[in-house]
Design an enzyme around this catalytic site. Structure first.
Site, short mmCIF file in Angstrom:
data_model
loop_
_atom_site.label_atom_id
_atom_site.label_comp_id
_atom_site.label_asym_id
_atom_site.label_seq_id
_atom_site.Cartn_x
_atom_site.Cartn_y
_atom_site.Cartn_z
N SER A 1 111.25 78.70 -67.59
CA SER A 1 110.70 77.34 -67.73
C SER A 1 110.80 76.56 -66.43
CB SER A 1 111.45 76.60 -68.84
OG SER A 1 112.82 76.43 -68.50
N ASP B 1 120.88 79.89 -71.83
CA ASP B 1 122.13 79.70 -71.09
C ASP B 1 123.35 79.62 -71.99
OD1 ASP B 1 120.97 79.80 -68.61
OD2 ASP B 1 120.86 77.63 -68.33
#
Length: 417
Positions: free
Chosen positions: A145, A297
């Site tokens: 992204s 993450d």
């Protein structure tokens, strides 16, 4: 090699001043620079990633070294493409092996002048900035992204604006939404016009004062500590988080509720930085299945947490983990074996654990692979074993420089070996 040996406290009860959000800080800095602002955003993150962007924007040297900061490499590549001057942007050896061709190809289609200094498809890059026309651009939706955000943030500067058409599956959508929201905070007109198309008008940013929220990614490690603590009364208070945050990793609040951690905000006001209390509520699922496509993450945090709690898991949506600071799928499998857990992977995008154990090798220490999140996610395991060793612990400076100081503050004993 530097090593820390960690021993955890029996009680867990403190208030932690979380670092500011790296994701918001880095976006705010690029948008601030594009807006011609005179006042830096307030409460900027003091992590390595943010510091290299601040230094680059302040001095704009002929050669910009962003070290190991992947976000800085991507955001600054797009930024330099629309700013006058010629610069070479480079980084660590690992950075020189992280692919960037998708972003470079996209910028070139918009008219950017970018050359590879070394290996084709990888940094360093020589960029000569100029005014770009913009227009319609197609890019795969399953790439990082950060590529998409980098393109979006320069959209208002393009003569014809930008229409970004995302093909295939779109991953990490919350990070794209965060970028669009922040662009709007600075006066840009950027929105989803269809489920897979984003339009950005040619409308300059407006300079303004801006305050950065605390980091939900950093908060996840304190959730992990509450979950793993054997103290039934464990309670941690965290500062500066928003209820209804636009940070993708704010989903940590929901996922940890499935693992027995309750979140309480100081007030009912949404969108206001405030104090958050984490407590055990004693209830958790027997198996966790989750798609991390929108928050990759967090994967390391939950792999360690679930295994330590003896909760089998199956995690999907992890395709980007292989091109992070390290190959996080391989790193997780290697280091979890040292703790005695056999983790399996599938389809280059899944990790699962069915309860399989092996002989641990704790004295070898947890390798961190120049990846801050390996150190941050594995350190809380010290609450489950005495004397956990972390190799090269200094990597936390990339996103949470004061992490070890905060652990000492809550009672961890940290011995340098």
């Amino acid at each position: 090699m530097k090593q820390y040996r960690l021993s955890a406290p029996e009680r867990l009860a403190q208030t932690i001043q979380l670092p500011a959000s790296k994701s918001i800080s880095n976006r705010a800095l690029i948008i601030y620079a594009l807006s011609g602002g005179s006042n830096l955003p307030e409460n900027l993150s003091d992590c390595d990633d943010t510091e290299v962007i601040i230094e680059a924007l302040k001095y704009m040297p002929d050669e910009i070294n962003i070290k190991a900061a992947g976000t800085a490499m991507r955001f600054m590549t797009a930024y330099l493409s629309v700013m006058r001057g010629t610069h070479v942007i480079t980084g660590t050896d690992r950075m020189k092996h992280r692919p960037i061709a998708i972003l470079v190809d996209a910028l070139r289609k918009l008219g950017a002048q970018i050359e590879y200094v070394g290996e084709e498809g990888f940094p360093p890059l020589k960029i000569t900035g100029k005014k770009l026309a913009g227009g319609v651009l197609e890019i795969p939706g399953n790439v990082s992204s950060q590529y998409i955000s980098a393109l979006l943030m320069i959209g208002p500067m393009l003569k014809n604006g930008l229409t970004l058409q995302l093909t295939g599956d779109i991953i990490s959508r919350p990070y794209i939404d965060l970028t669009l929201w922040m662009m709007g905070e600075f006066g840009a007109e950027a929105k989803w016009s269809t489920p897979d198309t984003i339009t950005v008008a040619h409308k300059p940013y407006t300079s303004r004062d801006y305050y950065i929220e605390s980091d939900w990614s950093g908060a996840s490690y304190w959730y992990e500590m509450v979950a793993l603590s054997k103290d039934r009364e464990a309670e941690v208070k965290l500062t500066g988080l928003m209820d209804g945050s636009m940070q993708g990793d704010s989903t940590t609040r929901y996922i940890f509720s499935l693992l027995g951690v309750k979140t309480t905000f100081e007030t009912q006001k949404k969108g206001i930085p405030q104090l958050v209390t984490l407590r055990k509520n004693g209830r958790g699922v027997s198996k966790l299945e989750y798609d991390f496509v929108n928050a990759p993450d967090l994967a390391q945090t939950f792999v360690v947490t679930c295994a330590a709690l003896d909760i089998p898991f199956h995690f999907k949506g992890l395709s980007t983990l292989k091109i992070k600071e390290t190959d996080r799928i391989a790193a997780l499998k290697n280091e979890m074996r040292k703790l005695g857990y056999v983790i399996h992977d599938a389809n280059d995008s899944e990790l699962y654990w069915d309860g399989e154990r092996c002989e641990p090798n704790l004295e070898a220490g947890i390798d961190t692979y120049e990846d801050h999140r390996m150190a941050l996610a594995f350190a809380p395991f010290a609450l489950r074993t005495n004397g956990l060793i972390i190799n090269n612990p200094q990597v936390v400076t990339k996103s949470y420089p004061k992490f070890w100081d905060d652990l000492k503050y809550v009672g961890f004993n940290i011995e340098s070996l």
